[in-house]
Design an enzyme around this catalytic site. Structure first.
Site, PDB file in Angstrom:
ATOM      1  N   LYS A   1     -12.720  -1.599   0.185  1.00 19.16           N
ATOM      2  CA  LYS A   1     -11.798  -0.643  -0.433  1.00 19.16           C
ATOM      3  C   LYS A   1     -11.470  -1.009  -1.881  1.00 19.16           C
ATOM      4  O   LYS A   1     -11.391  -0.146  -2.751  1.00 19.16           O
ATOM      5  CB  LYS A   1     -10.514  -0.538   0.395  1.00 19.16           C
ATOM      6  CG  LYS A   1     -10.702   0.226   1.696  1.00 19.16           C
ATOM      7  CD  LYS A   1      -9.376   0.472   2.407  1.00 19.16           C
ATOM      8  CE  LYS A   1      -9.582   1.352   3.623  1.00 19.16           C
ATOM      9  NZ  LYS A   1      -8.311   1.673   4.305  1.00 19.16           N
TER      10      LYS A   1
ATOM     11  N   THR B   1     -11.262   6.138   3.143  1.00 19.53           N
ATOM     12  CA  THR B   1     -11.054   5.934   4.580  1.00 19.53           C
ATOM     13  C   THR B   1     -12.269   5.286   5.238  1.00 19.53           C
ATOM     14  O   THR B   1     -13.397   5.401   4.737  1.00 19.53           O
ATOM     15  CB  THR B   1     -10.750   7.279   5.276  1.00 19.53           C
ATOM     16  OG1 THR B   1     -10.579   7.063   6.671  1.00 19.53           O
ATOM     17  CG2 THR B   1     -11.869   8.282   5.066  1.00 19.53           C
ATOM     18  N   GLY B   2     -12.015   4.653   6.346  1.00 25.15           N
ATOM     19  CA  GLY B   2     -13.099   4.083   7.147  1.00 25.15           C
ATOM     20  C   GLY B   2     -13.627   5.066   8.165  1.00 25.15           C
ATOM     21  O   GLY B   2     -14.585   4.778   8.890  1.00 25.15           O
TER      22      GLY B   2
ATOM     23  N   ASP C   1      -5.105   6.325   1.028  1.00 16.97           N
ATOM     24  CA  ASP C   1      -5.639   5.950   2.332  1.00 16.97           C
ATOM     25  C   ASP C   1      -5.413   7.152   3.256  1.00 16.97           C
ATOM     26  O   ASP C   1      -4.469   7.917   3.063  1.00 16.97           O
ATOM     27  CB  ASP C   1      -4.881   4.726   2.854  1.00 16.97           C
ATOM     28  CG  ASP C   1      -5.275   4.385   4.271  1.00 16.97           C
ATOM     29  OD1 ASP C   1      -6.472   4.270   4.539  1.00 16.97           O
ATOM     30  OD2 ASP C   1      -4.364   4.251   5.113  1.00 16.97           O
ATOM     31  N   LYS C   2      -6.277   7.342   4.250  1.00 19.67           N
ATOM     32  CA  LYS C   2      -6.116   8.516   5.123  1.00 19.67           C
ATOM     33  C   LYS C   2      -5.121   8.257   6.252  1.00 19.67           C
ATOM     34  O   LYS C   2      -4.061   8.881   6.320  1.00 19.67           O
ATOM     35  CB  LYS C   2      -7.463   8.934   5.727  1.00 19.67           C
ATOM     36  CG  LYS C   2      -7.341  10.159   6.652  1.00 19.67           C
ATOM     37  CD  LYS C   2      -8.655  10.517   7.291  1.00 19.67           C
ATOM     38  CE  LYS C   2      -9.001   9.608   8.455  1.00 19.67           C
ATOM     39  NZ  LYS C   2      -8.132   9.803   9.650  1.00 19.67           N
ATOM     40  N   THR C   3      -5.458   7.333   7.120  1.00 17.28           N
ATOM     41  CA  THR C   3      -4.674   7.124   8.341  1.00 17.28           C
ATOM     42  C   THR C   3      -3.303   6.537   8.040  1.00 17.28           C
ATOM     43  O   THR C   3      -3.197   5.452   7.463  1.00 17.28           O
ATOM     44  CB  THR C   3      -5.430   6.202   9.318  1.00 17.28           C
ATOM     45  OG1 THR C   3      -6.742   6.729   9.517  1.00 17.28           O
ATOM     46  CG2 THR C   3      -4.709   6.112  10.642  1.00 17.28           C
TER      47      THR C   3
ATOM     48  N   ASP D   1      -0.914   1.835   3.370  1.00 17.92           N
ATOM     49  CA  ASP D   1       0.156   1.365   4.249  1.00 17.92           C
ATOM     50  C   ASP D   1       0.514  -0.099   4.031  1.00 17.92           C
ATOM     51  O   ASP D   1       1.387  -0.635   4.699  1.00 17.92           O
ATOM     52  CB  ASP D   1      -0.201   1.614   5.724  1.00 17.92           C
ATOM     53  CG  ASP D   1      -1.483   0.882   6.139  1.00 17.92           C
ATOM     54  OD1 ASP D   1      -1.905  -0.033   5.417  1.00 17.92           O
ATOM     55  OD2 ASP D   1      -2.043   1.233   7.191  1.00 17.92           O
TER      56      ASP D   1
ATOM     57  N   ASP E   1      -4.812  -2.274   3.481  1.00 17.39           N
ATOM     58  CA  ASP E   1      -5.057  -1.767   2.130  1.00 17.39           C
ATOM     59  C   ASP E   1      -4.647  -2.771   1.048  1.00 17.39           C
ATOM     60  O   ASP E   1      -4.698  -2.445  -0.137  1.00 17.39           O
ATOM     61  CB  ASP E   1      -4.279  -0.462   1.903  1.00 17.39           C
ATOM     62  CG  ASP E   1      -4.721   0.627   2.864  1.00 17.39           C
ATOM     63  OD1 ASP E   1      -5.933   0.796   3.054  1.00 17.39           O
ATOM     64  OD2 ASP E   1      -3.847   1.303   3.434  1.00 17.39           O
TER      65      ASP E   1
END
Length: 701
Positions: free
Chosen positions: A570, A542-543, A395-397, A589, A593
Site C-alpha cells: 500500500k 484495497t486488497g 482504504d475501502k474496508t 483505519d 494502513d
C-alpha cells in the site's frame, strides 16, 4: 492565602477552586491542577497551560488597576496636563516635581515590571522581541525624566511614561484573555469528568469514591443523567449515551450490554453497570487532551515565519528608533526631549504583539474547534499541508464501506413472492446461523418469522420450515450439485460486480436471489462528490478483487482505484501517486494502513473510535464518517487563510505605523505621542485576536 498542592502557587482562597477530600480542604489555581490532584488528567495538561495563563491574566489585571490609580496624581502634577486643563497655577506647590517622580517611579517599577523582566529574559535567551522594545522605551523615558527632575535641562516624560505602561498592561491583559479563551478547550475537556464514581463493592453495596481511586476491573453504576467516570464496557443495562463533547456526534448513541462507553460522556436514560477498562492517561479523554495540547504547543511552518518576522521587526524598530533620534537632533535641529519622544513612540508602535499573536492564536482556536468536532490534530505541519491536498487515497474496508456484510440487492423470480417476503423468509432461516453471510441477511430484515426443523447444509447454506413452507437459503454450488439450471442476466450482472449471491428456494423451487457485499457508507458518495468539486482527485486502495473494487468505484464516483493490493504494497501505491507530482493524503483505519499513512503527505486515520493513540496518523477522525475528511480540508484552508490575513495585517500595519511614529507628517501637523502609539499598537493586537476568533463563525456558516 493558600498554596496549590500541585504547582505550589500562592492562591487567594476567595477566588481559588476549592476541594474537600478525606476531611482536608485544598485550594487550586485552576481546574487542571484540581483534576491532576484527583489523578484523572495527564500531567502535561496541568498548571503550565490554563493555570499559568489564568495567573498571568490576573497579574496583568491587578497591575493595570493599581498603576491606573497612581497614574491620576501623575497626570495632575504633570506641567503639560496642568497647562492643558488651565490649572497650572492652582496645583503647583514646592517639591511637586519630586512627588511626581515618586508616583511615576511606583508605576514604572510595579506596572512596568513584566516588561523589565521580559527584557532580561529575551536578552538572556538571545531572542530580543516585543518585551525588549517596550522595556527600552520606558527605561529611556524614565531615566531621562528622572535626570531632568534632579537638574538636567529638558522636560519630563512622566505622564507619557505612566500612560504608556497602563495601555501596555491593558493590551497584555486583553491579549492573555484571548489566548486563554482559545486554549480553554483543555479545561473544558477536563471538566467533562465527574468527581466521584458509584463503585460496586464485593459485598454488593455501593460506595462513592473519588476518580483517583478507580481501578481497572472495578464495577461502577452510572445513573441516568450522570457522566461516565472512565472508559468501560457495559455489563448490565441499556441506555443512550450523549458523546457530543467527545466525538462530535450530535445524537445520543444507543448502548447495550457489551458496548463500550467513553469517560466524560453522559448517560441519558437507563441505569448502567459498567466494567472499567481504562483510567488516567490511558483513557480516551486523556489521550484527546494530550493530542490537543501537543497540537496547540507545536510550531508550524507559518508560525516559524511569524517568529522570524517578529525578530527582524525588533531589529528594525531599534534601528529606526536610533535613526529617528539622530535625524531629529542632527538634521532637523530639534531639542533632545522632542527627538526622544519620537524615538520612544517608534519603539512602542513597532512592538510586534500582533505579529507574535497572529499565528499562535489561530492555531489555538482551530485546534480547539477541531477537537470539539471530533477531528484530532497530531501534526500541525501536516494539518497546514492539508489545504494543498490534490489527491486523496481511501482504504475501502471500514473507510468507504462499513466493513461488514449486508444485503445490497433482492430479486424475485416469481410474481407470487415479493422481494420483501423473499428477504423475510431467508432472514428467518438464517436467524439460527452464525455465518457472516447469515448475519448480513438477518441484519437487513425487520421481520423474523418463527421456524421449525432448522438444519444446516455444510458449506452450502441452511433450511427450515417457515409458515408451513420449506425454505432453503443456498449457494450457487448447491444448485450445481442438484442440477438446477438457472440462467438470468440479473444474476450474472450481480456476480460480475463481485457480490456474494445466495438463492432462496421455496418448496423446492428457486424463487429469487439475495446479493450481499460490504455495505458502502451512505456518506461516501457525498464525500467523493464534494471533494471532486474542490478539485481533489479521489482514489481507492484495497486488497479486494477487481470486480468488487469496480462496483464500489462506480457507486461512489471515484476517479481511480487500485485493487488486489497487499498490505505491504500500500505504501508503494501512495508513493506512486506522489510521483505524479501530487500532494497526497491517505485515509485509512490506522491498523494495516499504517505504512501508507506514514508515506502520505497527510495521514488521516478514520473510525478510530476510542483508540486514539495511532502513532502513524497526522490527523485522527474520531467518528467513522468520511465527510470529516472534507471538514478537515475545509478547516485547514480556513485556518491558513486566517493566518495569512493576520500576518498581512500585522506587517502592513507596521509598514504604515513606523514612518508615522517617526514624525514623517510633522510638517502637516500630525504627530503621535507614545501613549497614542501604544493605543494603536494594542488596537492592532485586538484586531488580530478578533479575526482569529472569527474562525468559529466562518466554520458555523
Amino acid at each position: 492565602m493558600a498554596k496549590d498542592p500541585i504547582c505550589g502557587m500562592q492562591v487567594n482562597e476567595k477566588n481559588a477552586i476549592r476541594l474537600e477530600k478525606d476531611g482536608q480542604v485544598y485550594f487550586f489555581c485552576s481546574i487542571n491542577c484540581k483534576n491532576k490532584f484527583l489523578g484523572h488528567v495527564p500531567a502535561s495538561c496541568g498548571h503550565d497551560h490554563a493555570g499559568h495563563h489564568s495567573h498571568m491574566v490576573a497579574d496583568f489585571k491587578r497591575r493595570f488597576w493599581i498603576s491606573l490609580i497612581f497614574t491620576l496624581p501623575v497626570l495632575l502634577l504633570s506641567p503639560m496636563i496642568q497647562e492643558f486643563i488651565g490649572l497650572k497655577e492652582t496645583i503647583r506647590f514646592s517639591g511637586d516635581s519630586y512627588v511626581l517622580f515618586l508616583f511615576s517611579s511606583i508605576v514604572f517599577f510595579y506596572g512596568g515590571w513584566p516588561f523589565l523582566k521580559g527584557l532580561f529574559d529575551e536578552l538572556k535567551d538571545r531572542q530580543p522581541g516585543m518585551m525588549t522594545l517596550i522595556a527600552v522605551a520606558i527605561i529611556t523615558a524614565y531615566i531621562y525624566s528622572a535626570a531632568v527632575v534632579f537638574g538636567l535641562a529638558g522636560k519630563v516624560f512622566f505622564w507619557e511614561l505612566v500612560t504608556l505602561i497602563d495601555i501596555m498592561l491593558l493590551g497584555h491583559w486583553i491579549e492573555m484573555k484571548s489566548v486563554m479563551g482559545a486554549s480553554r478547550a483543555l479545561e473544558e475537556l477536563a471538566r467533562l469528568m465527574p468527581s466521584y464514581a458509584h463503585k460496586v463493592m464485593p459485598d454488593g453495596s455501593i460506595k462513592d469514591i473519588p476518580l483517583g481511586e478507580l481501578n481497572i476491573g472495578d464495577k461502577v453504576i452510572i445513573k441516568p443523567g450522570e457522566k461516565v467516570p472512565a472508559d468501560a464496557d457495559i455489563v448490565e443495562g441499556e441506555s443512550s449515551v450523549n458523546e457530543a463533547m467527545l466525538t462530535g456526534e450530535s445524537n445520543p448513541v444507543s448502548k447495550k450490554v457489551g458496548a463500550k462507553v467513553i469517560g466524560g460522556s453522559i448517560n441519558v436514560e437507563g441505569s448502567l453497570t459498567v466494567l472499567i477498562k481504562k483510567t488516567g492517561k490511558d483513557s480516551f479523554l486523556s489521550q484527546v487532551i494530550e493530542l490537543v495540547r501537543q497540537a496547540q504547543a507545536s510550531k508550524s511552518k507559518t508560525q516559524d515565519l511569524a517568529n522570524r518576522a517578529a525578530l527582524w521587526l525588533t531589529v528594525i524598530a531599534i534601528t529606526c528608533g536610533a535613526i529617528t533620534l539622530f535625524v531629529w537632533l542632527a538634521i532637523m535641529n530639534k531639542d533632545f526631549a522632542f527627538a526622544l519622544e519620537r524615538t520612544v513612540t517608534v519603539m512602542v508602535i513597532t512592538c510586534p504583539h500582533a505579529l507574535g499573536l497572529a499565528v499562535p492564536l489561530v492555531i489555538a482556536v482551530s485546534t480547539a474547534l477541531a477537537a470539539r468536532d471530533g477531528l484530532l490534530i497530531r501534526n500541525r505541519a501536516a494539518f497546514e499541508q492539508a489545504r494543498n491536498i490534490q489527491a486523496i487515497i481511501f482504504d475501502k474496508t471500514g473507510t468507504l464501506t462499513k466493513g461488514n456484510f449486508g444485503v445490497t440487492d433482492t430479486i424475485s423470480f416469481s410474481q407470487d413472492v415479493s422481494e420483501n417476503e423473499l428477504l423475510k423468509y431467508a432472514a428467518s432461516v438464517e436467524s439460527r446461523s452464525e455465518h457472516p453471510i447469515a448475519k448480513g441477511i438477518v441484519s437487513s430484515s425487520k421481520d423474523i418469522l418463527p421456524i421449525e426443523g432448522f438444519k444446516a447444509i455444510p458449506g452450502k447454506g441452511a433450511q427450515a420450515k417457515v409458515n408451513g413452507r420449506q425454505v432453503l437459503v443456498v449457494s450457487p454450488g448447491y444448485l450445481r450439485e442438484n442440477n438446477i439450471v438457472l440462467d438470468d442476466e440479473r444474476v450474472n450482472k450481480l456476480s460480475s460486480q463481485g457480490k456474494t449471491i445466495v438463492f432462496v428456494m421455496l418448496d423446492g423451487q428457486p424463487k429469487g436471489i439475495i446479493a450481499l457485499a460490504d455495505i458502502i457508507r451512505p456518506e461516501s458518495k457525498k464525500t467523493i462528490s464534494i471533494l471532486r468539486k474542490m478539485g481533489v482527485k479521489c482514489i481507492m486502495l484495497t486488497g479486494d478483487n477487481k470486480q468488487v473494487s469496480q462496483w464500489v468505484a462506480e457507486q461512489t464516483g471515484l476517479d481511480e482505484y487500485f485493487a488486489e493490493v497487499l498490505p505491504q504494497e500500500k505504501a508503494l501505491k501512495v508513493k506512486e501517486v506522489q510521483q505524479r507530482g501530487l500532494t497526497v493524503a491517505m485515509v485509512g483505519d490506522g491498523v494495516n494502513d499504517a505504512p501508507a499513512l506514514a508515506q502520505a503527505d497527510v495521514g488521516i486515520a478514520i473510525g478510530a473510535g476510542t483508540d486514539v493513540a495511532i502513532e502513524t496518523a497526522d490527523i485522527i477522525l474520531v467518528r467513522s464518517d468520511p465527510l470529516d475528511v472534507v471538514a478537515i480540508i475545509g478547516l485547514a484552508r480556513l485556518t491558513y487563510r486566517k493566518m495569512v490575513q493576520n500576518l498581512a495585517w500585522a506587517t502592513g500595519y507596521n509598514a504604515f505605523a513606523i514612518p508615522l511614529a517617526a514624525g514623517i507628517l510633522y510638517t502637516s501637523g500630525i504627530i503621535l505621542s507614545p501613549a497614542m502609539g501604544a493605543i494603536l499598537m494594542s488596537l492592532s493586537t485586538v484586531i488580530v485576536a478578533i479575526n482569529a476568533k472569527l474562525i468559529y463563525y466562518k466554520k458555523a456558516a
